[in-house]
Write an enzyme that holds these catalytic residues in place. Structure first.
Site, PDB file in Angstrom:
ATOM      1  N   HIS A 147     -23.291   1.315  -2.935  1.00  0.00           N
ATOM      2  CA  HIS A 147     -24.682   1.738  -2.952  1.00  0.00           C
ATOM      3  C   HIS A 147     -25.478   1.019  -1.855  1.00  0.00           C
ATOM      4  O   HIS A 147     -26.411   0.265  -2.117  1.00  0.00           O
ATOM      5  CB  HIS A 147     -25.311   1.481  -4.328  1.00  0.00           C
ATOM      6  CG  HIS A 147     -24.820   2.433  -5.369  1.00  0.00           C
ATOM      7  ND1 HIS A 147     -24.770   2.128  -6.704  1.00  0.00           N
ATOM      8  CD2 HIS A 147     -24.340   3.699  -5.258  1.00  0.00           C
ATOM      9  CE1 HIS A 147     -24.288   3.167  -7.373  1.00  0.00           C
ATOM     10  NE2 HIS A 147     -24.017   4.117  -6.522  1.00  0.00           N
ATOM     11  N   HIS A 165     -16.517   1.668  -8.900  1.00  0.00           N
ATOM     12  CA  HIS A 165     -17.178   2.036 -10.152  1.00  0.00           C
ATOM     13  C   HIS A 165     -16.236   2.658 -11.179  1.00  0.00           C
ATOM     14  O   HIS A 165     -16.558   2.716 -12.357  1.00  0.00           O
ATOM     15  CB  HIS A 165     -18.306   3.035  -9.877  1.00  0.00           C
ATOM     16  CG  HIS A 165     -19.326   2.549  -8.902  1.00  0.00           C
ATOM     17  ND1 HIS A 165     -19.264   2.835  -7.557  1.00  0.00           N
ATOM     18  CD2 HIS A 165     -20.436   1.798  -9.072  1.00  0.00           C
ATOM     19  CE1 HIS A 165     -20.295   2.277  -6.939  1.00  0.00           C
ATOM     20  NE2 HIS A 165     -21.014   1.641  -7.834  1.00  0.00           N
ATOM     21  N   GLU A 192     -20.390   4.209 -12.802  1.00  0.00           N
ATOM     22  CA  GLU A 192     -19.615   3.403 -13.746  1.00  0.00           C
ATOM     23  C   GLU A 192     -19.816   3.885 -15.179  1.00  0.00           C
ATOM     24  O   GLU A 192     -18.863   3.967 -15.966  1.00  0.00           O
ATOM     25  CB  GLU A 192     -19.999   1.926 -13.646  1.00  0.00           C
ATOM     26  CG  GLU A 192     -19.183   1.043 -14.586  1.00  0.00           C
ATOM     27  CD  GLU A 192     -19.679  -0.374 -14.684  1.00  0.00           C
ATOM     28  OE1 GLU A 192     -19.579  -0.961 -15.782  1.00  0.00           O
ATOM     29  OE2 GLU A 192     -20.161  -0.925 -13.672  1.00  0.00           O
ATOM     30  N   THR A 206     -21.218  -3.159 -16.314  1.00  0.00           N
ATOM     31  CA  THR A 206     -20.886  -4.507 -15.831  1.00  0.00           C
ATOM     32  C   THR A 206     -21.953  -5.147 -14.959  1.00  0.00           C
ATOM     33  O   THR A 206     -21.983  -6.363 -14.816  1.00  0.00           O
ATOM     34  CB  THR A 206     -19.556  -4.489 -15.043  1.00  0.00           C
ATOM     35  OG1 THR A 206     -19.687  -3.623 -13.914  1.00  0.00           O
ATOM     36  CG2 THR A 206     -18.413  -4.035 -15.920  1.00  0.00           C
ATOM     37  N   SER A 224     -28.845   0.900  -5.581  1.00  0.00           N
ATOM     38  CA  SER A 224     -28.091  -0.146  -6.266  1.00  0.00           C
ATOM     39  C   SER A 224     -28.786  -0.616  -7.540  1.00  0.00           C
ATOM     40  O   SER A 224     -29.872  -1.196  -7.498  1.00  0.00           O
ATOM     41  CB  SER A 224     -27.875  -1.343  -5.327  1.00  0.00           C
ATOM     42  OG  SER A 224     -27.324  -2.429  -6.035  1.00  0.00           O
TER      43      SER A 224
END
Length: 293
Positions: free
Chosen positions: A40, A74, A130, A166, A230
């Site tokens: 990202h 991801h 993700e 995460t 991000s």
């Protein structure tokens, strides 16, 4: 003027691993596709695109066959692997080991509680790559919560198992955990019996919070470098802003404004786990050669 780059900023292991795999594959001269932005950060995406990396989306993947496709850090849901098998696509799997381990944990939990009418809840960003991979382990039955406003989507009379994306904030995760416990009690339940929470935040990410708090206090100005997409970048920038009001978010050096910096300032440059070190060095060089200096 003193300018310092935070030594703890820059790529996490998962992102560094994925980019190295992409560069190694491209060095063979064979065409390489990547399912979504490899990181990202638009500057890094542009750099790798110039080397030949072709970014595709899931709809475009369905039209491909007999080629190589990289899965970024991801991770991906099970249907992506099945599609690749059906279309004779060779996958270069750069999924982060931490993410893969979490996918396995989420699947095991889902398989265990689905027959008991339990719910998998994931604290994460809706639509994040993700999170899509994690919900895919549950046949897309997992409930995704980003904030308190999403808690109404949970049935607190049924068992709840909580995980986290995460790269989310540790503080945010434990706030959600406390709110879920309160809702279970309000519904007449007992959290010890019907609630299981799992702090699945990557420690390489979460450990940056205390490091950044200290770093932000030690300088007059913080220039935080990150891609606007991000999730980790937004969270870590928030940490800087809490500790130093003169913290500024930029995607590259062209977004730096003259009014932010004085010639006598001590400047700290830092970034997300998706921010390349070369980009932070570029920002430092820009400030050094600008009129502020």
């Amino acid at each position: 003027m003193e300018i310092t780059i935070d030594k703890n900023s820059g790529y996490c292991f998962g992102v560094e691993f994925a980019i190295q795999m992409a560069e190694d594959e491209m060095a063979t001269g064979e065409p390489l596709y990547c399912l979504g932005d490899i990181v990202h950060n638009s500057m890094e995406v542009e750099r790798l695109a110039a080397k030949g990396l072709k970014i595709i989306n899931h709809d475009q993947l369905k039209e491909l066959s007999n080629c190589k496709v990289l899965i970024r850090a991801h991770g991906e849901p099970p249907e992506t692997y099945q599609l690749a098998l059906d279309n004779n696509i060779e996958l270069v799997d750069a999924s982060c080991p931490v993410v893969l381990k979490l996918q396995n944990r989420v699947k095991a939990s889902f398989d265990s509680i689905d027959s008991k009418d339990g719910q998998i809840v994931i604290y994460g960003q809706h639509g994040h790559a993700e999170v899509i991979g994690l919900t895919g382990q549950t046949g897309d039955k997992a409930i995704v919560i980003t904030g308190e406003q999403d808690l109404d989507t949970i049935d607190f009379s049924k068992p709840v198992t909580l995980y986290s994306q995460t790269t989310k904030s540790t503080q945010g995760f434990y706030k959600m955990k406390d709110l879920i416990e309160e809702r279970i009690k309000a519904a007449g339940g007992t959290p010890d019996e019907s609630f299981d929470y799992n702090d699945s935040i990557c420690r390489q990410v979460s450990n940056r919070e205390p490091q950044l708090r200290k770093f932000s206090k030690e300088v007059d100005v913080v220039v935080f470098v990150s891609g606007k997409k991000s999730s980790n970048g937004k969270a870590l920038y928030g940490v800087c802003k809490q500790e130093n009001e003169r913290s500024y978010f930029v995607e590259n050096e062209n977004e730096i404004e003259e009014s932010w910096i004085r010639s006598t300032d001590k400047i700290g440059i830092c970034g997300a786990t998706s921010t390349p070190m070369w980009l932070m060095e570029q920002v430092k060089s820009y400030i050094q050669t600008h009129a502020w200096a």
